[in-house]
Design an enzyme around this catalytic site. Structure first.
Site, mmCIF file in Angstrom:
data_model
loop_
_atom_site.group_PDB
_atom_site.id
_atom_site.type_symbol
_atom_site.label_atom_id
_atom_site.label_comp_id
_atom_site.label_asym_id
_atom_site.label_seq_id
_atom_site.Cartn_x
_atom_site.Cartn_y
_atom_site.Cartn_z
ATOM 1 N N GLU A 126 0.840 -1.192 0.000
ATOM 2 C CA GLU A 126 0.000 0.000 0.000
ATOM 3 C C GLU A 126 0.878 1.245 0.000
ATOM 4 O OE1 GLU A 126 -3.635 2.207 2.405
ATOM 5 O OE2 GLU A 126 -2.841 0.337 3.180
ATOM 6 N N GLY A 266 3.233 2.293 10.605
ATOM 7 C CA GLY A 266 3.019 1.648 11.892
ATOM 8 C C GLY A 266 2.657 0.191 11.709
ATOM 9 N N ALA A 267 1.777 -0.074 10.734
ATOM 10 C CA ALA A 267 1.348 -1.449 10.465
ATOM 11 C C ALA A 267 0.556 -1.450 9.173
ATOM 12 C CB ALA A 267 0.500 -1.988 11.616
ATOM 13 N N MET A 268 0.251 -2.648 8.676
ATOM 14 C CA MET A 268 -0.465 -2.804 7.413
ATOM 15 C C MET A 268 -1.478 -3.937 7.534
ATOM 16 S SD MET A 268 -1.036 -1.816 4.407
ATOM 17 C CE MET A 268 -2.294 -2.571 3.389
ATOM 18 N N ASN A 270 -2.989 -6.094 5.581
ATOM 19 C CA ASN A 270 -3.122 -7.156 4.577
ATOM 20 C C ASN A 270 -4.046 -8.269 5.066
ATOM 21 O OD1 ASN A 270 -0.699 -5.912 3.205
ATOM 22 N ND2 ASN A 270 0.247 -6.703 5.066
ATOM 23 N N HIS A 302 -6.839 -1.370 15.218
ATOM 24 C CA HIS A 302 -7.041 -0.657 13.956
ATOM 25 C C HIS A 302 -6.844 -1.582 12.758
ATOM 26 C CE1 HIS A 302 -6.859 2.950 11.304
ATOM 27 N NE2 HIS A 302 -6.047 2.166 10.591
ATOM 28 N N GLU A 303 -5.732 -2.302 12.744
ATOM 29 C CA GLU A 303 -5.463 -3.158 11.589
ATOM 30 C C GLU A 303 -6.447 -4.317 11.525
ATOM 31 O OE1 GLU A 303 -3.574 -1.792 9.569
ATOM 32 O OE2 GLU A 303 -2.691 -0.363 10.968
ATOM 33 N N HIS A 306 -9.751 -3.197 10.042
ATOM 34 C CA HIS A 306 -9.697 -3.019 8.587
ATOM 35 C C HIS A 306 -10.238 -4.244 7.851
ATOM 36 C CE1 HIS A 306 -8.058 0.755 7.340
ATOM 37 N NE2 HIS A 306 -6.940 0.656 8.031
ATOM 38 N N GLU A 325 -9.586 4.618 6.048
ATOM 39 C CA GLU A 325 -8.744 5.025 7.171
ATOM 40 C C GLU A 325 -9.491 5.843 8.218
ATOM 41 O OE1 GLU A 325 -6.175 3.647 7.822
ATOM 42 O OE2 GLU A 325 -5.412 2.857 5.941
#
Length: 877
Positions: A126, A266-268, A270, A302-303, A306, A325
């Protein structure tokens, strides 16, 4: 690395792709220097598209090895590292395309696409990193079902992970093995992930509300598995909360998290394989502060959230980034509020919003929550998209009420599951469930700038009158603004501290405790108000606006003591502190002595000692606005040195007036029990450490801070002690000893050393720049590691106002040169750091000119990346 800064993308230019990719089969043959990627793509032409239309695929620094069409070599193409154009395509609606590319993971220092971090293969796709792996329709509205096969030497990479569920694995020969993963949920390419290496794992499981057993794994460096325990606990709490509050159940058989040390973000999120910066996974009392624990909890949530707001429903194009987001930030804020103290969490959120997003709205980098144009999408992962985007969702919930808002979210998930959506799609479901027209409210997504409300109250014979004026200041990209729909939560407080009621209201729409401001001017009258009330406005920070209210100082003191709304109570005292600091600043500039009202110190002392208030709240309330906060409220012609002097003067005044009571409370809060990261224990430590900062100004302050550091049993207190010594007694033998002792004890702990760098980078004074220069030569500093660069360079530029904004401009030139060096390796990182210049026009003229020269020097740099060039040019515009 892309260096062409000429192309501008516009929202109005969006067009659906002529082609789709419903199925993607990827084979990776991993090697540090020569990784082979074979992409077998099912290509589908949209109905009505001319068969002669070429297929144009995105690339970025790619080395093409082979192309086949339906199993036959295809030569009718034009290939560059940045683009692949295929012609003479089959007339059939669907065909197979095979593309082979060759990658060099070890040389990828940009940390986008496929790279290696400490021997671990890792991806970050991303927003546009997949095109660094294979030629593709690398855009979020192309949803594909992915099947991934990974081949690698077993000794080098015993662990092979990708998205979805594991479906096969085995040996290839004596040294190599493979694993295959299948994700049944169509996703865009930015959500693709792969991890391969030798890692340890903390395992657990979760049973969903539908009875599905989900295997959970958090992968970290060997020996650090126990440090992932809090992250695992936060994950399980997140999964349960999303079921209970939003009705969202997890949809795969496994959920994996991998922590790596080299990561731009911070993080993703996927799908099924979240990749994290290890600072947001690893924690115990000896390595992490209470802030770290809270951040881990929030970012894990948060992740995970998503999975539905971002993955199952994604964004049609990158202009809609806030759709995933901003909405997901709102969800993680609500989660943290339920896990901790809602009032304290809300104050912390607003402080962050004002510190990060308000300056963005007021400067040259201002943009709407949904931008209408961009040159480099990486530069729009901003506080406006995230934090202000969250505030817009919060306002929507306030306007509709929680039940209707939940009904709208349910319809959103039902109607758009598996789709790539727009802001219009999102707002439409709430219009449908509520019957309301949200077109004026939708301006929050499409206009930049922070609205201002000017409110003039008057009271006579049982009637309270509020004259309200709305204005939206112009921004560089938008000179004319339309009026917004602003939900203003309020309360009327009587002389006994209780809420006053009214019999009727006229002149506008009032729903319970919310005034709906829609016009430029309106006059509201509340009848049947028993006495002159004290106004509590924008309760809970119901709208991200600035307020100019005719209010007496004694009213603010009253609110600070009696407002039932935690945010309103905090805001009242914070306003008093800010006004005192600005007055002191003007005294410093005028060469006059600073004089403060005794009521400020008395109020600080009474708040600190009020056992009816949470310790965490008290800690926030008596923490003075930062130097950047003060500068933002002054607005123009800022002299950061004078701001620093004014702030130190008020700290000293409050400390001197409350020395004995602060010391007694500090001693009372000493905790000898076992460490706990829970909100209550963290709140007590927070209050004690804020008190330490005041006590450090007393005659025996050095001894108190040294004892605090020496006897600390956790990282929170250790950092507080060392930071207090370094900042309040810079250069003292005690400060030098604490810094040396910390380095000796934590030299082999990168995340702890980040804190060591950060504390020194933020020490103000004439030697700040030289300190940073020296630390850049420290053996533990690496310009290739984003965490380390942010801890030193980012902390200096954002958290050391007087040091960074030196009158001679030396720090600007140093910073610009450093950014140019970083830009050659990691354009995303250099661009993020460059936003430190966003408020340069608010400085006094000499500093303004020095900052402008530094920005010009970056723009003229040969080979500047599109990322950094975009930020520098927009800052100068």
């Amino acid at each position: 690395m892309r260096t062409d800064t000429g192309q501008v993308f516009r929202l109005e230019d969006y067009r659906p792709s002529d082609y789709l990719i419903p199925r993607t089969h990827l084979t990776f043959r991993l090697d540090p220097i020569r990784t082979i990627v074979i992409a077998d793509l099912t290509i589908e032409r949209r109905a009505g598209v001319d068969p002669s239309a070429p297929l144009i695929l995105d690339g970025d620094d790619l080395n093409l090895k082979r192309i086949e069409l339906d199993g036959i070599e295809h030569t009718a193409h034009e290939a560059t590292p940045e683009r692949l154009v295929l012609k003479d395509l089959p007339e059939t609606a669907q065909f197979q395309l095979t593309i082979e590319t060759e990658l060099e993971p070890d040389r990828n220092k940009a940390l986008m696409g496929l790279y290696r971090s400490n021997g671990v293969y890792c991806t970050q796709c991303e927003p546009e990193g997949f095109r660094r792996i294979s030629y593709f329709l690398d855009r979020p509205d192309i949803l594909s079902v992915y099947h991934v096969r990974i081949e690698a030497p077993r000794a080098e990479a015993p662990l092979l992970l990708s998205n979805g569920n594991p479906v096969d694995s085995g040996e290839l020969d004596n040294s190599r093995h493979f694993a295959e993963w299948h994700d049944p949920h169509p996703k865009p390419s930015y959500l693709f992930a792969l991890v391969a290496g030798d890692l340890g794992c903390l395992r657990d499981s979760f049973t969903t509300m539908g009875g599905r057993k989900v295997d959970l794994g958090i992968y970290v460096e060997h020996g650090k598995e126990r440090l992932a325990a809090y992250a695992m606990d936060a994950l399980k709490r997140s999964m349960r909360w999303d079921e209970e509050v939003f009705g969202r159940e997890y949809d795969l058989d496994v959920f994996n998290i991998v922590a790596v040390s080299d990561f731009n973000m911070g993080a993703m999120e996927n799908k099924g394989l979240n990749i994290f910066n290890d600072k947001y996974v690893l924690a115990d009392e000896a390595t992490a502060t209470d802030t770290d624990f809270a951040n881990i909890e929030a970012i894990i949530a948060h992740e995970y959230f998503h999975n539905w707001t971002g993955n199952r429903i994604t964004c049609r194009d990158w202009f809609q980034l806030c759709l995933k987001e901003g909405l997901t930030v709102f969800r993680d804020h609500e989660f943290s509020a339920d896990q901790r103290s809602r009032g304290v969490k809300r104050i912390a959120e607003v402080r962050a919003l004002k510190a990060l997003q308000f300056p963005e709205d007021q400067g040259p980098l201002a943009h709407p929550v949904r931008p209408r144009r961009y040159r480099e999408i990486n530069n729009f992962y901003t506080a406006t998209v995230y934090e202000k985007g969250s505030e817009v969702v919060r306002m929507l919930a306030t306007i509709l009420g929680r039940e209707t808002f939940r009904a709208g979210m349910d319809l959103y998930f039902e109607r758009h599951d598996g789709e790539a959506c727009t802001i219009e799609d999102f707002l439409k479901v709430f219009e449908d469930v509520s019957g309301r027209d949200l077109s004026q409210f939708g301006l929050w997504y499409n206009q930049s700038g922070t609205p201002n409300l000017t409110i003039k109250p008057s009271y006579e014979a049982g009637t309270l009158t509020l004259e309200i004026e709305q204005s939206v200041p112009p921004t560089p990209s938008e000179s004319r603004k339309r009026l917004m729909h602003i939900p203003l939560a309020f309360g009327l407080i009587g002389s006994d501290g209780r809420e006053l009621q009214w019999s009727s209201a006229e002149g506008g729409t009032v729903d319970g405790g919310v005034i709906h401001v829609r016009k430029r001017s309106q006059k509201l009258r509340f009848h049947g108000v028993a006495e002159r009330p004290v106004l509590s406005l924008n309760r809970g920070f119901s709208a991200p606006v600035t307020l100019a209210v005719e209010q007496r100082p004694e009213d603010l003191i009253f609110l600070a003591r009696h407002d039932s709304d935690p945010f309103g109570r905090w805001q009242a005292f914070n306003t008093l502190l800010t006004e005192a600091l600005i007055a002191a600043y003007r005294c410093v500039l005028g060469g006059k002595a600073t004089v403060f009202e005794d009521s400020i110190a008395r109020l600080a002392g009474s708040i600190a000692a009020d056992d009816d208030l949470e310790p965490a709240y008290r800690a926030l309330a008596i923490t003075l606005p930062s130097e950047a906060d003060i500068a933002r409220d002054i607005g123009k012609d800022i002299d950061p040195d004078a701001v620093l002097v004014a702030r130190k003067a008020l700290v000293g005044f409050i400390a001197g007036a409350n020395r004995d009571s602060f010391h007694a409370l500090y001693q009372h809060l000493h905790d000898t029990g076992p460490f706990s990261p829970d909100a209550a224990a963290a709140g007590r430590r927070a209050l004690r450490n804020v008190l330490l900062g005041y006590l450090a100004r007393s005659n025996d302050g050095t001894d108190i801070a040294t004892s605090h550091f020496t006897h600390a049993t956790n990282m929170t207190d250790l950092i507080a002690g060392m930071g207090t010594l370094a900042h309040e007694h810079p250069g003292s033998p005690q400060a030098r000893a604490a810094l040396a002792d910390f380095e000796r004890r934590h030299a082999d702990m990168p995340l702890a050393m980040d804190k060591w760098f950060q504390i020194q980078a933020t020490v103000p004074g004439e030697h700040a720049l030289e300190t940073v220069r020296t630390l850049m030569r420290h053996p533990s500093f690496s310009i290739d590691n984003p965490n380390r660069v942010r801890s030193l360079m980012g902390s200096f530029s954002a958290g050391n106002q007087s040091g960074f904004h030196r009158a001679d401009g030396a720090a600007y030139l140093f910073f610009a040169e450093a950014l140019m060096d970083i830009d050659k390796r990691n354009p995303q990182l250099s661009a993020r750091l460059a936003t430190a210049f966003r408020s340069w026009r608010s400085l006094e003229p000499i500093r303004q000119e020095k900052a402008r020269q530094a920005l010009v020097s970056m723009v003229k740099m040969p080979g500047i990346s599109v990322d950094l060039g975009d930020i520098a040019e927009r800052s100068l515009a």
